[in-house]
Design a protein around this motif. Sequence first.
Motif, PDB file in Angstrom:
ATOM      1  N   UNK A   1       1.566  -3.957   2.782  1.00  0.00           N
ATOM      2  CA  UNK A   1       1.763  -3.658   4.330  1.00  0.00           C
ATOM      3  C   UNK A   1       0.828  -2.177   4.549  1.00  0.00           C
ATOM      4  N   UNK A   2       0.064  -2.317   5.456  1.00  0.00           N
ATOM      5  CA  UNK A   2      -0.631  -0.929   5.923  1.00  0.00           C
ATOM      6  C   UNK A   2       0.231  -0.441   7.005  1.00  0.00           C
ATOM      7  N   UNK A   3       0.800   0.875   6.585  1.00  0.00           N
ATOM      8  CA  UNK A   3       1.476   1.692   7.720  1.00  0.00           C
ATOM      9  C   UNK A   3       0.652   2.339   8.805  1.00  0.00           C
ATOM     10  N   UNK A   4       0.695   1.667   9.889  1.00  0.00           N
ATOM     11  CA  UNK A   4       0.174   2.273  11.163  1.00  0.00           C
ATOM     12  C   UNK A   4       0.837   3.378  11.722  1.00  0.00           C
TER      13      UNK A   4
ATOM     14  N   UNK B   1      -0.748   3.398  16.976  1.00  0.00           N
ATOM     15  CA  UNK B   1      -1.797   3.325  16.314  1.00  0.00           C
ATOM     16  C   UNK B   1      -2.067   1.949  15.548  1.00  0.00           C
ATOM     17  N   UNK B   2      -3.324   1.597  15.462  1.00  0.00           N
ATOM     18  CA  UNK B   2      -3.779   0.380  14.832  1.00  0.00           C
ATOM     19  C   UNK B   2      -4.779   0.264  14.177  1.00  0.00           C
ATOM     20  N   UNK B   3      -5.251  -0.669  13.200  1.00  0.00           N
ATOM     21  CA  UNK B   3      -6.390  -0.892  12.555  1.00  0.00           C
ATOM     22  C   UNK B   3      -7.444  -1.266  13.635  1.00  0.00           C
ATOM     23  N   UNK B   4      -8.502  -0.580  13.461  1.00  0.00           N
ATOM     24  CA  UNK B   4      -9.549  -1.023  14.384  1.00  0.00           C
ATOM     25  C   UNK B   4     -10.534  -1.947  13.987  1.00  0.00           C
ATOM     26  N   UNK B   5     -10.557  -3.312  14.669  1.00  0.00           N
ATOM     27  CA  UNK B   5     -11.530  -4.058  14.192  1.00  0.00           C
ATOM     28  C   UNK B   5     -13.068  -4.080  14.649  1.00  0.00           C
ATOM     29  N   UNK B   6     -13.287  -3.397  15.266  1.00  0.00           N
ATOM     30  CA  UNK B   6     -14.593  -3.168  15.884  1.00  0.00           C
ATOM     31  C   UNK B   6     -15.469  -2.158  15.312  1.00  0.00           C
ATOM     32  N   UNK B   7     -14.718  -1.139  14.310  1.00  0.00           N
ATOM     33  CA  UNK B   7     -15.604  -0.047  13.647  1.00  0.00           C
ATOM     34  C   UNK B   7     -15.572  -0.372  12.051  1.00  0.00           C
ATOM     35  N   UNK B   8     -16.980   0.116  11.538  1.00  0.00           N
ATOM     36  CA  UNK B   8     -16.889   0.028  10.092  1.00  0.00           C
ATOM     37  C   UNK B   8     -15.931   0.564   9.232  1.00  0.00           C
TER      38      UNK B   8
ATOM     39  N   UNK C   1      -1.559  -9.713  11.338  1.00  0.00           N
ATOM     40  CA  UNK C   1      -0.271  -9.748  11.620  1.00  0.00           C
ATOM     41  C   UNK C   1       0.434  -8.518  11.482  1.00  0.00           C
ATOM     42  N   UNK C   2       1.341  -8.570  12.483  1.00  0.00           N
ATOM     43  CA  UNK C   2       2.241  -7.248  12.518  1.00  0.00           C
ATOM     44  C   UNK C   2       3.241  -7.474  11.490  1.00  0.00           C
ATOM     45  N   UNK C   3       3.833  -6.315  10.992  1.00  0.00           N
ATOM     46  CA  UNK C   3       4.806  -6.208   9.927  1.00  0.00           C
ATOM     47  C   UNK C   3       5.744  -4.844  10.277  1.00  0.00           C
TER      48      UNK C   3
ATOM     49  N   UNK D   1      14.507   2.487   4.155  1.00  0.00           N
ATOM     50  CA  UNK D   1      15.131   3.873   4.430  1.00  0.00           C
ATOM     51  C   UNK D   1      14.109   4.919   4.301  1.00  0.00           C
ATOM     52  N   UNK D   2      13.002   4.794   3.519  1.00  0.00           N
ATOM     53  CA  UNK D   2      12.017   5.743   3.595  1.00  0.00           C
ATOM     54  C   UNK D   2      11.056   5.799   4.848  1.00  0.00           C
ATOM     55  N   UNK D   3      10.771   6.938   5.280  1.00  0.00           N
ATOM     56  CA  UNK D   3       9.994   7.052   6.507  1.00  0.00           C
ATOM     57  C   UNK D   3       8.243   7.010   5.611  1.00  0.00           C
ATOM     58  N   UNK D   4       7.669   5.986   6.249  1.00  0.00           N
ATOM     59  CA  UNK D   4       6.227   5.660   5.753  1.00  0.00           C
ATOM     60  C   UNK D   4       5.175   6.796   6.259  1.00  0.00           C
ATOM     61  N   UNK D   5       4.192   6.958   5.801  1.00  0.00           N
ATOM     62  CA  UNK D   5       3.006   7.760   6.154  1.00  0.00           C
ATOM     63  C   UNK D   5       1.777   6.896   6.755  1.00  0.00           C
ATOM     64  N   UNK D   6       1.246   7.536   7.640  1.00  0.00           N
ATOM     65  CA  UNK D   6       0.063   6.599   8.377  1.00  0.00           C
ATOM     66  C   UNK D   6      -1.151   6.287   7.491  1.00  0.00           C
ATOM     67  N   UNK D   7      -1.318   5.190   7.100  1.00  0.00           N
ATOM     68  CA  UNK D   7      -2.449   4.828   6.168  1.00  0.00           C
ATOM     69  C   UNK D   7      -1.939   4.291   4.955  1.00  0.00           C
TER      70      UNK D   7
END
Length: 149
Positions: free
Chosen positions: A49-52, A61-68, A123-125, A130-136
């Motif tokens: 899972x990618x933490x956004x 925040x979200x993964x940008x589909x339009x940028x390289x 797909x969203x996840x 219990x652990x706080x994620x880190x962006x990315x």
Amino acid sequence: NTNMSYSTEHSGDISTTDYRVFCKRDGNYVSYLHDIPLYANEEKTVLNMVVEIPRGTNAKMEICLKEDGNPIKQDVKNGKLRFVDDVHPYQGYIWNYGALPQTWEMPTHKHPETNAFGDNDPLDACEIGSAVGVRGEIKQVKALGIMAL
């Protein structure tokens, strides 16, 4: 492959539309969408899972589909950065929110049970550990169920 080593690179000021989070593997840029495997193990019982949006934060925040490279960036609506409101007693998102790599919801497909169309994004996840994620961050998760968002 669970032995892959990922890191993040932040670019731009987080309070602007220029802010991006890029993914790197072994020092090279990779795509959050295309280069991270969906499954974290051979048995296909653990997902990547990618933490956004880390738990407790408000920036949408979200993964940008339009940028390289498909970096993570803040969503913009009507020219303004998007944030979610706090819902008492919580601040920001109450879970780690993100996306499953190598997935995509087709906007022309109507789900027969929910009557909802895909949103043209991975797909969203929602990760409820219990652990706080880190962006990315690439977190290994197990699917407990599904919900239409």
